[in-house]
Design a protein around this motif. Structure first.
Motif, PDB file in Angstrom:
ATOM      1  N   TYR A 119       0.842  -1.201   0.000  1.00 16.96           N
ATOM      2  CA  TYR A 119       0.000   0.000   0.000  1.00 16.96           C
ATOM      3  C   TYR A 119       0.880   1.254   0.000  1.00 16.96           C
ATOM      4  O   TYR A 119       0.583   2.234  -0.697  1.00 16.96           O
ATOM      5  CB  TYR A 119      -0.911  -0.012   1.227  1.00 16.96           C
ATOM      6  CG  TYR A 119      -2.107   0.905   1.117  1.00 16.96           C
ATOM      7  CD1 TYR A 119      -3.319   0.429   0.633  1.00 16.96           C
ATOM      8  CD2 TYR A 119      -2.016   2.242   1.492  1.00 16.96           C
ATOM      9  CE1 TYR A 119      -4.422   1.262   0.529  1.00 16.96           C
ATOM     10  CE2 TYR A 119      -3.102   3.089   1.388  1.00 16.96           C
ATOM     11  CZ  TYR A 119      -4.312   2.592   0.916  1.00 16.96           C
ATOM     12  OH  TYR A 119      -5.400   3.430   0.804  1.00 16.96           O
ATOM     13  N   SER A 121       3.870   1.540  -1.257  1.00 21.20           N
ATOM     14  CA  SER A 121       4.458   1.674  -2.583  1.00 21.20           C
ATOM     15  C   SER A 121       3.471   2.270  -3.584  1.00 21.20           C
ATOM     16  O   SER A 121       3.848   3.072  -4.443  1.00 21.20           O
ATOM     17  CB  SER A 121       4.932   0.302  -3.077  1.00 21.20           C
ATOM     18  OG  SER A 121       5.445   0.371  -4.388  1.00 21.20           O
ATOM     19  N   ASP A 122       2.202   1.903  -3.440  1.00 17.04           N
ATOM     20  CA  ASP A 122       1.181   2.362  -4.396  1.00 17.04           C
ATOM     21  C   ASP A 122       0.622   3.735  -4.070  1.00 17.04           C
ATOM     22  O   ASP A 122       0.198   4.470  -4.970  1.00 17.04           O
ATOM     23  CB  ASP A 122       0.021   1.350  -4.443  1.00 17.04           C
ATOM     24  CG  ASP A 122       0.449   0.006  -5.019  1.00 17.04           C
ATOM     25  OD1 ASP A 122       1.494  -0.035  -5.708  1.00 17.04           O
ATOM     26  OD2 ASP A 122      -0.245  -0.993  -4.768  1.00 17.04           O
ATOM     27  N   HIS A 123       0.576   4.104  -2.760  1.00 12.32           N
ATOM     28  CA  HIS A 123      -0.118   5.317  -2.346  1.00 12.32           C
ATOM     29  C   HIS A 123       0.750   6.302  -1.564  1.00 12.32           C
ATOM     30  O   HIS A 123       0.261   7.331  -1.102  1.00 12.32           O
ATOM     31  CB  HIS A 123      -1.340   4.960  -1.490  1.00 12.32           C
ATOM     32  CG  HIS A 123      -2.335   4.082  -2.183  1.00 12.32           C
ATOM     33  ND1 HIS A 123      -2.241   2.712  -2.155  1.00 12.32           N
ATOM     34  CD2 HIS A 123      -3.426   4.382  -2.931  1.00 12.32           C
ATOM     35  CE1 HIS A 123      -3.250   2.184  -2.844  1.00 12.32           C
ATOM     36  NE2 HIS A 123      -3.983   3.172  -3.330  1.00 12.32           N
ATOM     37  N   SER A 124       2.030   5.998  -1.392  1.00 14.46           N
ATOM     38  CA  SER A 124       2.960   6.866  -0.643  1.00 14.46           C
ATOM     39  C   SER A 124       2.571   7.026   0.818  1.00 14.46           C
ATOM     40  O   SER A 124       3.016   7.967   1.487  1.00 14.46           O
ATOM     41  CB  SER A 124       3.058   8.253  -1.308  1.00 14.46           C
ATOM     42  OG  SER A 124       3.541   8.130  -2.628  1.00 14.46           O
ATOM     43  N   THR A 125       1.753   6.133   1.300  1.00 12.73           N
ATOM     44  CA  THR A 125       1.385   6.096   2.722  1.00 12.73           C
ATOM     45  C   THR A 125       1.034   4.653   3.065  1.00 12.73           C
ATOM     46  O   THR A 125       0.542   3.918   2.187  1.00 12.73           O
ATOM     47  CB  THR A 125       0.191   7.024   3.018  1.00 12.73           C
ATOM     48  OG1 THR A 125      -0.051   7.066   4.428  1.00 12.73           O
ATOM     49  CG2 THR A 125      -1.069   6.547   2.315  1.00 12.73           C
ATOM     50  N   LYS A 127      -0.935   1.357   4.795  1.00 10.54           N
ATOM     51  CA  LYS A 127      -2.354   1.025   4.909  1.00 10.54           C
ATOM     52  C   LYS A 127      -2.934   1.593   6.187  1.00 10.54           C
ATOM     53  O   LYS A 127      -4.091   2.014   6.221  1.00 10.54           O
ATOM     54  CB  LYS A 127      -2.520  -0.498   4.872  1.00 10.54           C
ATOM     55  CG  LYS A 127      -3.963  -0.968   4.861  1.00 10.54           C
ATOM     56  CD  LYS A 127      -4.029  -2.488   4.752  1.00 10.54           C
ATOM     57  CE  LYS A 127      -5.486  -2.968   4.737  1.00 10.54           C
ATOM     58  NZ  LYS A 127      -5.555  -4.447   4.651  1.00 10.54           N
TER      59      LYS A 127
END
Length: 391
Positions: A119, A121-125, A127
């Motif tokens: 998460y 890696s995909d959203h810069s934050t 989960k």
């Protein structure tokens, strides 16, 4: 000059004010009742401070944690909740890998941490939060898991962002754990960002403590982080005694009367950090059990023997769990619940069969055990045999 981080570990609360620490422990312990939900932070803090006055309270807290996991499962738990449960169980000399035959909290946390990193890696934050990701990294590190990926990700984020004090402190503890475990000559790629992040985090925490901008309830974790730092502070940069005096004043004014708040400050008052949960003395509470499984009856014959260490007073099921954990290829097993308790129905993929009238018989020497695996308590150096037999 002795660095302040060493002085902090040695410094004791003045004798005239020691009653405040004792009162915090009493409040925390009295908050634990049969109906209360499990609170791993309280269990960790009390164990770091030397344990509970009432030994039954520690057992109750451990059981509350296990019951919560068994009854409600781990699917809805956040990664940080699982990490706290692992730290709490470790502090009580319990093995988080063997909650039941089918529940391994360490494996659960590995999966949840992987979800956090994906998460991130995909959203810069992450989960959940960076605080929980730090907890995850710390718990897995203390359990000996490979957390290099998590540590590097956490370090890079710490360098790119300004964490809140409690998040920075937890990240410091996690990265320090990883740093202590790495082989310096072989891990330069990993060590570089970790060392840079640790330096930045320590400076941020120090500045927040110095300028009194750190929330009073973050001071406990801040002191833990400063306690494990490997750099000294020039004279005037930080006064441990002044920080301690401020904390004691707040305690006297009731700021830490809430048991959860007390759990945050207590470890630093006794010179301990979350890194110490793995170093608590559990050796005297262990027994060594030799365990042999034998099949000379059906299919491919085998004889396998292993010696495992389990907490004193553990039932035989804990021996099977430990054996499976150490060597899952040879010591896997399955159980079924019966009106007489748990029954082992398969070992090493050799299952009992009512048509063949086969079953797994457990013996101590030549004597069959009269109790089931969830009732029988092996003694130190006992040899237990499980033999595939007919009736």
């Amino acid at each position: 000059m002795i660095p302040n981080y060493v002085l902090l570990a040695r410094r004791a609360v003045p004798p005239k004010q020691q009653y405040m620490v004792t009162e915090l422990q009493r409040r925390m312990e009295s908050s634990v009742v049969l109906q209360s939900p499990p609170n791993p932070s309280i269990l960790i803090a009390l164990n770091l401070a030397g344990g509970t006055q009432d030994g039954m309270k520690e057992k109750l807290m451990v059981q509350q944690i296990k019951d919560r996991i068994i009854k409600e499962g781990t699917v809805e738990m956040t990664s940080g909740q699982v990490a706290l449960y692992i730290l709490a169980l470790i502090s009580s000399c319990e093995d988080p890998k063997c909650i039941t035959a089918n529940i391994n909290l360490v494996e659960v946390l590995k999966l949840k941490t992987k979800e956090e990193l994906t998460y991130l890696s995909d959203h810069s934050t992450p989960k959940t939060t960076f605080y929980q990701l730090s907890l995850d990294t710390l718990a897995l590190c203390l359990e000996g898991a490979n957390v290099n990926e998590a540590a590097v990700s956490l370090a890079k984020e710490a360098l790119a962002k300004d964490f809140f004090v409690d998040t920075g402190a937890m990240a410091t503890l996690a990265l320090t754990c990883v740093d202590n475990r790495l082989v310096k000559a072989e891990q330069s790629r990993i060590l570089a960002p970790i060392h840079e992040a640790l330096y930045k985090l320590r400076q941020q925490i120090l500045r927040a403590v110095e300028t009194n901008t750190a929330n009073i309830y973050s001071i406990g974790l801040a002191l833990q982080a400063l306690n494990v730092t490997s750099v000294s502070y020039p004279t005037g940069d930080w006064s441990c005694s002044q920080t301690l005096a401020k904390v004691l004043t707040e305690i006297s004014q009731g700021a830490f009367n809430n048991p959860m708040a007390a759990a945050q400050i207590l470890p630093s008052l006794v010179g301990k950090t979350y890194l110490n949960v793995i170093r608590l003395n559990c050796s005297s509470d262990k027994v060594m059990v030799k365990y042999t499984i034998i099949n000379h009856l059906r299919g491919q014959h085998f004889t396998h023997t292993i010696s495992v260490s389990v907490p004193k007073g553990s039932v035989l099921l804990s021996v099977l769990q430990a054996a499976q954990q150490d060597n899952p290829q040879d010591f896997s097993y399955e159980t079924e619940q019966t009106s007489w308790g748990l029954m082992v129905v398969s070992i090493n993929n050799r299952a009992a069969n009512s048509n063949d009238k086969t079953y797994w018989q457990f013996l101590n020497g030549t004597e069959p055990l009269e109790q089931g695996v969830d009732s029988y308590i092996p003694s130190n150096n006992e040899h237990i045999e499980a033999i595939f037999s007919t009736y």
